[in-house]
Design a protein around this motif. Sequence first.
Motif, PDB file in Angstrom:
ATOM      1  N   ALA A 199       0.673  -1.183  -0.001  1.00 39.74           N
ATOM      2  CA  ALA A 199       0.019   0.104  -0.029  1.00 39.74           C
ATOM      3  C   ALA A 199       0.731   1.387  -0.165  1.00 39.74           C
ATOM      4  N   HIS A 200       2.173   1.324   0.541  1.00 40.14           N
ATOM      5  CA  HIS A 200       2.978   2.451   0.583  1.00 40.14           C
ATOM      6  C   HIS A 200       3.355   2.847  -0.605  1.00 40.14           C
ATOM      7  N   LEU A 201       3.661   1.850  -1.705  1.00 41.29           N
ATOM      8  CA  LEU A 201       4.083   2.221  -2.837  1.00 41.29           C
ATOM      9  C   LEU A 201       2.868   2.915  -3.854  1.00 41.29           C
ATOM     10  N   ASP A 202       1.485   2.394  -3.769  1.00 39.16           N
ATOM     11  CA  ASP A 202       0.565   2.950  -4.709  1.00 39.16           C
ATOM     12  C   ASP A 202       0.318   4.350  -3.910  1.00 39.16           C
ATOM     13  N   ALA A 203       0.330   4.327  -2.524  1.00 46.69           N
ATOM     14  CA  ALA A 203       0.029   5.973  -1.851  1.00 46.69           C
ATOM     15  C   ALA A 203       0.905   6.836  -2.335  1.00 46.69           C
ATOM     16  N   CYS A 204       2.105   6.487  -2.437  1.00 46.57           N
ATOM     17  CA  CYS A 204       3.454   7.216  -2.704  1.00 46.57           C
ATOM     18  C   CYS A 204       3.299   7.973  -4.125  1.00 46.57           C
ATOM     19  N   ALA A 205       2.987   6.764  -5.204  1.00 53.22           N
ATOM     20  CA  ALA A 205       2.836   7.262  -6.374  1.00 53.22           C
ATOM     21  C   ALA A 205       1.798   8.287  -6.704  1.00 53.22           C
TER      22      ALA A 205
END
Length: 307
Positions: free
Chosen positions: A100-106
């Motif tokens: 989830a951290h990757l999607d949120a960061c992008a």
Amino acid sequence: MATRIPLPVPASVSATLVAAAPERPLPVEVAARLRDGLPGGVDLRMTEIDGRDPALAETISQLRCPHCTPGVDPLVAVLLEGTDGHLAVTCTAPPGWPPAHLDACAATVERVAEMTGGMLLDTERAVLLPPAWRPRTSPSPEHFPIRDWVGVDVRVDDDGRYGVDTTGMSRFGLPDLRAAGLQEHHIHGWLHLTYGLAGVLVRRVLKDAGVRRRDGVHMVPMEISVSTTDTAIAMASQPGPARPPGSRPAGLAGSEVRPAIPPGRATVRLRHDTSAGRLLVLPPANHAEARWRDRTALVMCQGDDAP
């Protein structure tokens, strides 16, 4: 003799992207809305950095090199170095699937760049991202492409040999990979191998989240077999049939089309260098090192029919 490597499991993993050289400030109310819109369990931190920040300095160095970043205007590096107030967006979440951290960061850095007029940077991989960049996704960890989050760099060592290193594996709670002692003709095949190996390790971590939460350790096999299908998944490419010996690889049919990767498989041994914080890629037991490097390079490019 141990056959597995215990790796400690971090309580959380983070990803950072940068909206660089903003033309206008980010309104406070927008920043608040971005935080409120995050999924549960994801933490957002936004900080201002300048060209002296170590991560940004490495990116600037890469952008100054025309061989490292062909097609990038050299004035981009000058702009980044002379501008203050670059916005670093960091998202943090527990490890596991989905990341989830990757999607949120992008999604967050894209919104920040739109609002401020900034350009997108991945300082961990030291690359300038295209304006409409969004990472590729997957419905399951089995087919998760890592290329948008993990890079593979080539270096020349003091002895004139080549090496390859990954960057960005910490985004999944893993040490980066390092291989050394290569010759120039090995590089293409070893780039494929390293992407494939990184993808295998990341997929294992993403699928193993429940076990890791129980004992705090992720067990990595000391010897791992990597196929060209693993490489195709990692690089968001397509595996294909093996080419006849001596034939040339197919050319690119378009900017988004990659040649098929022929079927092949290589085995590596890993050793955890705790002082360097890396997983070293070594030949399996009872393998002649020079022949193993040669064979691995050929198999990962030309398939199992490689001479």
